[in-house]
Design a protein around this motif. Sequence first.
Motif, PDB file in Angstrom:
ATOM      1  N   ALA A   1      69.387  27.160  80.933  1.00 43.02           N
ATOM      2  CA  ALA A   1      70.184  27.739  82.025  1.00 43.02           C
ATOM      3  C   ALA A   1      71.394  26.899  82.371  1.00 43.02           C
ATOM      4  CB  ALA A   1      69.305  27.923  83.259  1.00 43.02           C
ATOM      5  N   THR A   2      71.282  25.578  82.287  1.00 41.02           N
ATOM      6  CA  THR A   2      72.385  24.694  82.666  1.00 41.02           C
ATOM      7  C   THR A   2      73.342  24.417  81.531  1.00 41.02           C
ATOM      8  OG1 THR A   2      70.986  22.766  82.213  1.00 41.02           O
ATOM      9  CG2 THR A   2      71.065  23.590  84.488  1.00 41.02           C
ATOM     10  N   GLY A   3      73.000  24.744  80.294  1.00 39.13           N
ATOM     11  CA  GLY A   3      73.949  24.640  79.201  1.00 39.13           C
ATOM     12  C   GLY A   3      73.701  23.614  78.140  1.00 39.13           C
ATOM     13  N   PRO A   4      72.849  22.568  78.347  1.00 33.42           N
ATOM     14  CA  PRO A   4      72.650  21.590  77.251  1.00 33.42           C
ATOM     15  C   PRO A   4      72.115  22.221  75.973  1.00 33.42           C
ATOM     16  CG  PRO A   4      71.858  20.705  79.328  1.00 33.42           C
ATOM     17  CD  PRO A   4      72.191  22.151  79.579  1.00 33.42           C
ATOM     18  N   ILE A   5      71.301  23.286  76.082  1.00 33.00           N
ATOM     19  CA  ILE A   5      70.787  23.978  74.889  1.00 33.00           C
ATOM     20  C   ILE A   5      71.357  25.388  74.888  1.00 33.00           C
ATOM     21  CG2 ILE A   5      68.724  24.813  73.696  1.00 33.00           C
ATOM     22  CD1 ILE A   5      67.154  22.575  74.981  1.00 33.00           C
ATOM     23  N   PRO A   6      72.157  25.754  73.874  1.00 37.27           N
ATOM     24  CA  PRO A   6      72.729  27.107  73.824  1.00 37.27           C
ATOM     25  C   PRO A   6      71.624  28.160  73.667  1.00 37.27           C
ATOM     26  CG  PRO A   6      73.889  25.619  72.338  1.00 37.27           C
ATOM     27  CD  PRO A   6      72.680  24.898  72.809  1.00 37.27           C
ATOM     28  N   PRO A   7      71.768  29.332  74.284  1.00 35.66           N
ATOM     29  CA  PRO A   7      70.749  30.383  74.144  1.00 35.66           C
ATOM     30  C   PRO A   7      70.507  30.801  72.700  1.00 35.66           C
ATOM     31  CG  PRO A   7      72.211  30.853  75.970  1.00 35.66           C
ATOM     32  CD  PRO A   7      72.822  29.684  75.258  1.00 35.66           C
ATOM     33  N   ALA A   8      71.574  30.868  71.871  1.00 36.40           N
ATOM     34  CA  ALA A   8      71.392  31.272  70.471  1.00 36.40           C
ATOM     35  C   ALA A   8      70.538  30.255  69.709  1.00 36.40           C
ATOM     36  CB  ALA A   8      72.755  31.438  69.807  1.00 36.40           C
ATOM     37  N   HIS A   9      70.770  28.982  70.003  1.00 31.66           N
ATOM     38  CA  HIS A   9      69.972  27.942  69.330  1.00 31.66           C
ATOM     39  C   HIS A   9      68.504  28.019  69.769  1.00 31.66           C
ATOM     40  CE1 HIS A   9      69.108  24.123  67.383  1.00 31.66           C
ATOM     41  NE2 HIS A   9      68.550  23.685  68.535  1.00 31.66           N
ATOM     42  N   ALA A  10      68.278  28.282  71.071  1.00 32.39           N
ATOM     43  CA  ALA A  10      66.905  28.391  71.565  1.00 32.39           C
ATOM     44  C   ALA A  10      66.196  29.587  70.950  1.00 32.39           C
ATOM     45  CB  ALA A  10      66.920  28.517  73.090  1.00 32.39           C
ATOM     46  N   ARG A  11      66.928  30.704  70.763  1.00 31.31           N
ATOM     47  CA  ARG A  11      66.323  31.894  70.165  1.00 31.31           C
ATOM     48  C   ARG A  11      65.949  31.620  68.709  1.00 31.31           C
ATOM     49  NH1 ARG A  11      69.819  35.075  71.684  1.00 31.31           N
ATOM     50  NH2 ARG A  11      71.195  35.022  69.839  1.00 31.31           N
ATOM     51  N   GLY A  12      66.801  30.903  67.962  1.00 31.35           N
ATOM     52  CA  GLY A  12      66.482  30.589  66.574  1.00 31.35           C
ATOM     53  C   GLY A  12      65.258  29.693  66.439  1.00 31.35           C
ATOM     54  N   GLU A  13      65.150  28.686  67.342  1.00 34.01           N
ATOM     55  CA  GLU A  13      63.973  27.816  67.302  1.00 34.01           C
ATOM     56  C   GLU A  13      62.701  28.588  67.636  1.00 34.01           C
ATOM     57  OE1 GLU A  13      63.653  24.721  66.384  1.00 34.01           O
ATOM     58  OE2 GLU A  13      65.783  24.457  65.914  1.00 34.01           O
ATOM     59  N   ALA A  14      62.806  29.527  68.596  1.00 37.50           N
ATOM     60  CA  ALA A  14      61.632  30.324  68.962  1.00 37.50           C
ATOM     61  C   ALA A  14      61.171  31.199  67.814  1.00 37.50           C
ATOM     62  CB  ALA A  14      61.955  31.167  70.185  1.00 37.50           C
ATOM     63  N   GLU A  15      62.112  31.763  67.027  1.00 41.30           N
ATOM     64  CA  GLU A  15      61.734  32.600  65.885  1.00 41.30           C
ATOM     65  C   GLU A  15      61.013  31.796  64.811  1.00 41.30           C
ATOM     66  OE1 GLU A  15      65.333  34.372  64.629  1.00 41.30           O
ATOM     67  OE2 GLU A  15      65.434  35.834  66.289  1.00 41.30           O
ATOM     68  N   GLN A  16      61.425  30.524  64.641  1.00 36.52           N
ATOM     69  CA  GLN A  16      60.774  29.687  63.620  1.00 36.52           C
ATOM     70  C   GLN A  16      59.393  29.183  64.060  1.00 36.52           C
ATOM     71  OE1 GLN A  16      63.434  26.533  62.504  1.00 36.52           O
ATOM     72  NE2 GLN A  16      65.026  27.916  61.729  1.00 36.52           N
ATOM     73  N   LEU A  17      59.281  28.837  65.353  1.00 33.22           N
ATOM     74  CA  LEU A  17      58.010  28.275  65.837  1.00 33.22           C
ATOM     75  C   LEU A  17      57.024  29.336  66.307  1.00 33.22           C
ATOM     76  CD1 LEU A  17      59.347  25.215  67.878  1.00 33.22           C
ATOM     77  CD2 LEU A  17      58.383  25.218  65.581  1.00 33.22           C
ATOM     78  N   GLY A  18      57.472  30.576  66.441  1.00 33.33           N
ATOM     79  CA  GLY A  18      56.591  31.631  66.941  1.00 33.33           C
ATOM     80  C   GLY A  18      55.314  31.792  66.137  1.00 33.33           C
ATOM     81  N   PRO A  19      55.386  31.952  64.786  1.00 36.42           N
ATOM     82  CA  PRO A  19      54.145  32.118  64.009  1.00 36.42           C
ATOM     83  C   PRO A  19      53.231  30.891  64.086  1.00 36.42           C
ATOM     84  CG  PRO A  19      56.042  32.853  62.757  1.00 36.42           C
ATOM     85  CD  PRO A  19      56.580  32.150  63.962  1.00 36.42           C
ATOM     86  N   VAL A  20      53.843  29.688  64.154  1.00 32.20           N
ATOM     87  CA  VAL A  20      53.038  28.463  64.186  1.00 32.20           C
ATOM     88  C   VAL A  20      52.234  28.379  65.477  1.00 32.20           C
ATOM     89  CG1 VAL A  20      53.137  25.946  64.109  1.00 32.20           C
ATOM     90  CG2 VAL A  20      54.698  27.299  62.708  1.00 32.20           C
ATOM     91  N   VAL A  21      52.863  28.740  66.593  1.00 23.89           N
ATOM     92  CA  VAL A  21      52.185  28.680  67.876  1.00 23.89           C
ATOM     93  C   VAL A  21      51.297  29.893  68.102  1.00 23.89           C
ATOM     94  CG1 VAL A  21      52.557  28.558  70.376  1.00 23.89           C
ATOM     95  CG2 VAL A  21      54.053  27.292  68.825  1.00 23.89           C
ATOM     96  N   GLY A  22      51.700  31.047  67.585  1.00 22.84           N
ATOM     97  CA  GLY A  22      50.964  32.288  67.860  1.00 22.84           C
ATOM     98  C   GLY A  22      49.591  32.341  67.224  1.00 22.84           C
TER      99      GLY A  22
END
Length: 316
Positions: free
Chosen positions: A33-54
Amino acid sequence: MVLLVAVPAGAVVRPFRLPEAVMAVSAAGIAIATGPIPPAHARGEAEQLGPVVGFPTAVLVPAHCCDAAGGGIHSPCDAYAETPYDTYPMTDSPQKAKVPAWRRPTDGEHRWQVAAVIVLIIAAQLAEPRRFTIHPHWLLPAVEGTFLAVLVLSNPGRINRESVALRAASLTLAALASLANAWSLALLIAALLEGHEGGSAGALLLVAAGIWGTNVAVFALWYWEFDRGGPVARAHAHRAQPDFLFPQMQAQELVSGDWEPAFFDYLYVSCTNATAFSPTDTMPMSRWAKLLMLMQSAVSIVTVVLVVARAVNIMR
């Protein structure tokens, strides 16, 4: 920098006992929300880690819910592992095979083993020189033979009949054999100390060997008669706590499920205790067992030290 310090600190402190993931997810949301991590970068990391965590989440969450309900996926294994042998039902179901034979009712052991050893004891008493026996020479062997005949005729097959009279007869037989052997040993020691024995080393060693062997057999009888209440009580599984801890009881996965101590096992314990002057592979668990093994070791030491030393001196 504040988030890097706050997240590990919150994971250690866990305010209000909140899970560690609450601090991590909250910090990630603030960073996005404050800007240190761009939303696009956060979305890409979530797509990669989703199967591992799920995947682990899909397994662990239902398991936790089942455990909380009282029937989790680990409950059957834990319940089996913690169930003592004594609580298993004594039925013919496959569950009975999980209980070792020495802890469940069995048919009892055969009479012939102990009967054969008692016959050898009587034969050794008859073979001893008359000066080392109770007079008349034939009295105790005849009484012991009578008791043995009564026991064999009353319960010839397996030893599983509960009877106060038979129990008393069996203990009396062991006591008579002990009395005869103790008398012979006392007379032999007295003769050695007074210098009346010692003309022939061979004859002295034969007498000592007979007394020592009878000592092994007699104490085997006592171990067999008293362990867990005796052979009949063991056959009916009246007591679960053993007085002698055999190695087969400690490594049940290495022996047959039908194993249970028989007279030969107690004879082996008696022989090793008489030769080593201490327990070897089978440990005494009760005080009476320790006392008996102590007495047997003392008798063996006296026999070996006095008789063998005298025989060696004669041979020289």
